[in-house]
Design a protein around this motif. Structure first.
Motif, PDB file in Angstrom:
ATOM      1  N   LEU A  43       0.834  -1.211   0.000  1.00 48.15           N
ATOM      2  CA  LEU A  43       0.000   0.000   0.000  1.00 48.15           C
ATOM      3  C   LEU A  43       0.868   1.260   0.000  1.00 48.15           C
ATOM      4  O   LEU A  43       0.537   2.249  -0.660  1.00 48.15           O
ATOM      5  CB  LEU A  43      -0.958  -0.004   1.201  1.00 48.15           C
ATOM      6  N   ILE A  44       1.983   1.234   0.725  1.00 49.01           N
ATOM      7  CA  ILE A  44       2.924   2.369   0.685  1.00 49.01           C
ATOM      8  C   ILE A  44       3.429   2.569  -0.743  1.00 49.01           C
ATOM      9  O   ILE A  44       3.483   3.685  -1.259  1.00 49.01           O
ATOM     10  CB  ILE A  44       4.117   2.116   1.642  1.00 49.01           C
ATOM     11  N   GLU A  45       3.760   1.468  -1.410  1.00 45.17           N
ATOM     12  CA  GLU A  45       4.250   1.530  -2.788  1.00 45.17           C
ATOM     13  C   GLU A  45       3.196   2.169  -3.715  1.00 45.17           C
ATOM     14  O   GLU A  45       3.532   3.023  -4.548  1.00 45.17           O
ATOM     15  CB  GLU A  45       4.631   0.122  -3.258  1.00 45.17           C
ATOM     16  N   LEU A  46       1.923   1.805  -3.541  1.00 46.27           N
ATOM     17  CA  LEU A  46       0.873   2.403  -4.380  1.00 46.27           C
ATOM     18  C   LEU A  46       0.789   3.910  -4.145  1.00 46.27           C
ATOM     19  O   LEU A  46       0.638   4.689  -5.090  1.00 46.27           O
ATOM     20  CB  LEU A  46      -0.491   1.753  -4.096  1.00 46.27           C
ATOM     21  N   CYS A  47       0.882   4.329  -2.870  1.00 49.35           N
ATOM     22  CA  CYS A  47       0.843   5.767  -2.557  1.00 49.35           C
ATOM     23  C   CYS A  47       2.039   6.480  -3.183  1.00 49.35           C
ATOM     24  O   CYS A  47       1.899   7.586  -3.722  1.00 49.35           O
ATOM     25  CB  CYS A  47       0.834   5.979  -1.044  1.00 49.35           C
ATOM     26  N   ARG A  48       3.184   5.842  -3.133  1.00 51.84           N
ATOM     27  CA  ARG A  48       4.398   6.473  -3.698  1.00 51.84           C
ATOM     28  C   ARG A  48       4.309   6.600  -5.205  1.00 51.84           C
ATOM     29  O   ARG A  48       4.789   7.566  -5.782  1.00 51.84           O
ATOM     30  CB  ARG A  48       5.633   5.678  -3.273  1.00 51.84           C
ATOM     31  N   GLN A  49       3.669   5.627  -5.847  1.00 59.78           N
ATOM     32  CA  GLN A  49       3.477   5.740  -7.303  1.00 59.78           C
ATOM     33  C   GLN A  49       2.658   6.970  -7.663  1.00 59.78           C
ATOM     34  O   GLN A  49       2.809   7.544  -8.743  1.00 59.78           O
ATOM     35  CB  GLN A  49       2.780   4.485  -7.851  1.00 59.78           C
ATOM     36  N   ALA A  50       1.773   7.380  -6.743  1.00 61.30           N
ATOM     37  CA  ALA A  50       0.944   8.575  -6.965  1.00 61.30           C
ATOM     38  C   ALA A  50       1.602   9.827  -6.386  1.00 61.30           C
ATOM     39  O   ALA A  50       1.009  10.903  -6.429  1.00 61.30           O
ATOM     40  CB  ALA A  50      -0.434   8.379  -6.332  1.00 61.30           C
ATOM     41  N   ASP A  51       2.814   9.701  -5.852  1.00 58.37           N
ATOM     42  CA  ASP A  51       3.495  10.811  -5.158  1.00 58.37           C
ATOM     43  C   ASP A  51       2.709  11.340  -3.965  1.00 58.37           C
ATOM     44  O   ASP A  51       2.905  12.490  -3.547  1.00 58.37           O
ATOM     45  CB  ASP A  51       3.817  11.966  -6.118  1.00 58.37           C
ATOM     46  N   ALA A  52       1.804  10.524  -3.436  1.00 59.45           N
ATOM     47  CA  ALA A  52       1.092  10.893  -2.205  1.00 59.45           C
ATOM     48  C   ALA A  52       2.006  10.609  -1.015  1.00 59.45           C
ATOM     49  O   ALA A  52       2.848   9.710  -1.082  1.00 59.45           O
ATOM     50  CB  ALA A  52      -0.197  10.087  -2.080  1.00 59.45           C
ATOM     51  N   SER A  53       1.861  11.369   0.062  1.00 54.22           N
ATOM     52  CA  SER A  53       2.711  11.107   1.220  1.00 54.22           C
ATOM     53  C   SER A  53       1.972  10.217   2.224  1.00 54.22           C
ATOM     54  O   SER A  53       0.782  10.416   2.490  1.00 54.22           O
ATOM     55  CB  SER A  53       3.171  12.418   1.859  1.00 54.22           C
ATOM     56  N   VAL A  54       2.668   9.215   2.737  1.00 58.13           N
ATOM     57  CA  VAL A  54       2.085   8.320   3.736  1.00 58.13           C
ATOM     58  C   VAL A  54       2.438   8.864   5.121  1.00 58.13           C
ATOM     59  O   VAL A  54       3.600   8.881   5.516  1.00 58.13           O
ATOM     60  CB  VAL A  54       2.606   6.874   3.563  1.00 58.13           C
ATOM     61  N   GLU A  55       1.412   9.329   5.836  1.00 59.67           N
ATOM     62  CA  GLU A  55       1.631   9.967   7.139  1.00 59.67           C
ATOM     63  C   GLU A  55       1.707   8.955   8.272  1.00 59.67           C
ATOM     64  O   GLU A  55       2.206   9.277   9.355  1.00 59.67           O
ATOM     65  CB  GLU A  55       0.523  10.971   7.416  1.00 59.67           C
ATOM     66  N   GLY A  56       1.194   7.756   8.025  1.00 60.47           N
ATOM     67  CA  GLY A  56       1.257   6.755   9.078  1.00 60.47           C
ATOM     68  C   GLY A  56       0.487   5.506   8.717  1.00 60.47           C
ATOM     69  O   GLY A  56      -0.214   5.456   7.706  1.00 60.47           O
ATOM     70  N   ILE A  57       0.665   4.505   9.566  1.00 59.55           N
ATOM     71  CA  ILE A  57      -0.010   3.218   9.401  1.00 59.55           C
ATOM     72  C   ILE A  57      -0.673   2.862  10.726  1.00 59.55           C
ATOM     73  O   ILE A  57      -0.017   2.866  11.773  1.00 59.55           O
ATOM     74  CB  ILE A  57       0.997   2.121   8.998  1.00 59.55           C
ATOM     75  N   GLY A  58      -1.952   2.590  10.663  1.00 61.58           N
ATOM     76  CA  GLY A  58      -2.693   2.178  11.844  1.00 61.58           C
ATOM     77  C   GLY A  58      -3.069   0.711  11.733  1.00 61.58           C
ATOM     78  O   GLY A  58      -3.683   0.291  10.751  1.00 61.58           O
ATOM     79  N   ILE A  59      -2.680  -0.060  12.728  1.00 58.64           N
ATOM     80  CA  ILE A  59      -2.868  -1.512  12.722  1.00 58.64           C
ATOM     81  C   ILE A  59      -3.714  -1.907  13.928  1.00 58.64           C
ATOM     82  O   ILE A  59      -3.491  -1.413  15.040  1.00 58.64           O
ATOM     83  CB  ILE A  59      -1.482  -2.208  12.813  1.00 58.64           C
TER      84      ILE A  59
END
Lengths: 193, 193
Positions: B136-152
């Motif tokens: 999912l981080i990789e998909l966000c990076r492909q869109a140049d979106a920034s990943v602010e965090g991961i909630g598990i």
């Protein structure tokens, strides 16, 4: 339900003449606010039915089903299309044929989650040929649970799903009923709620 | 998060030594009330991050993700594991390997739903080897979106997922952290929220 009809008119798209694409707010990106309004409509339609479980099928039925379950104060169960590693107990199982994908898939619910005391409301995003809803009814019947109704977000009324479900004897409430997708235009008939 | 830890102790089951089964309230039957409490915990943990989208992967991440999105007042997007008939546009796509199922699957998000302006919170039910979250981080990076965090919801802290994600440089918040499933006993370390 006017808010859903308006949103379909605004953000829905027609593909290949008879497929309605609602991936901007239901089937891929999801609008939680609209989903809560949808759940309230289903609650109003079935609040006298003594619902104890809301049942849907993964994946696009999950959000409207869980919001609806919360309105009723009951659990939501989603039937699985593939057998999970952790589904090691006795299963309710049936086959569902998809006319769109032209494949038959096995759908399952763990038997322990449905019993003859349950009064089930089935929720799904689309009603077209009615095969998914029919499969969920079959799973409930295997558990001797009673199906009190089916809540549908978008009914393609020019396809035979509603007729099939009414012949089975189940009440169907659809929030947006589409009479035609011809000529690139989304035409509605009045919804139930 | 104590309510989640308590529920895992009460209704979770250990399978095959290292699989935790939570199908009574998360992965098959879902408790909407617990899910709303979970969402509130994620909101408290990330409320300063300017979140514009919540992203998850079908199917068991969908419910906690949509409740969390509602707390932030933003849309939720769930990555699809199979290409839908209506996904006819440009896709962000990557491969995710499941150690549990020993299969690689392709996961996709329509490019139109993520952009470089987006600040994304990723939500998932389990963190074990971290492959789904990494995808999912990789998909966000492909869109140049920034990943602010991961909630598990549930972290298996004896597996390498958290370390992998922290090495990528993303903040991970897990509501229940399991240190061991050995000897038929669920042992916790203190969660983040």
């Amino acid at each position: 339900m006017q808010a859903l009809v308006d949103r379909i008119q605004k953000d829905g798209n027609i593909l290949n003449g008879d497929v309605l694409k609602v991936d901007a707010f239901i089937t891929h990106q999801v609008d939680p606010v609209l989903m809560e309004e949808i759940a309230e409509s289903f609650y109003q339609a079935f609040k006298e039915a003594g619902i104890t479980k809301v049942v849907t099928i993964e994946a696009s039925g999950i959000v409207p089903a869980v919001y609806t379950a919360q309105k009723f104060g009951v659990p939501m169960i989603y039937a699985r299309k593939s057998k999970s590693l952790t589904m090691n107990e006795e299963l309710l199982t049936t086959e569902v044929y998809s006319f769109t994908k032209q494949v038959t898939s096995t759908v399952s619910i763990s038997r322990k989650f449905l019993s003859k005391e349950d009064k089930v409301l089935i929720i799904d995003d689309f009603l077209a040929n009615g095969q998914a809803a029919k499969g969920l009814i079959e799973l409930c019947r295997q558990a001797d649970a009673s199906v009190e109704g089916i809540g549908i977000l978008i009914e393609k009324s020019f396809q035979p799903g509603r007729k099939l479900l009414e012949e089975i004897g189940v009440k169907v409430v659809s929030l947006a009923r589409i009479s035609s997708l011809e000529n690139g235009k989304i035409a509605f008939i009045e919804g139930d709620a």
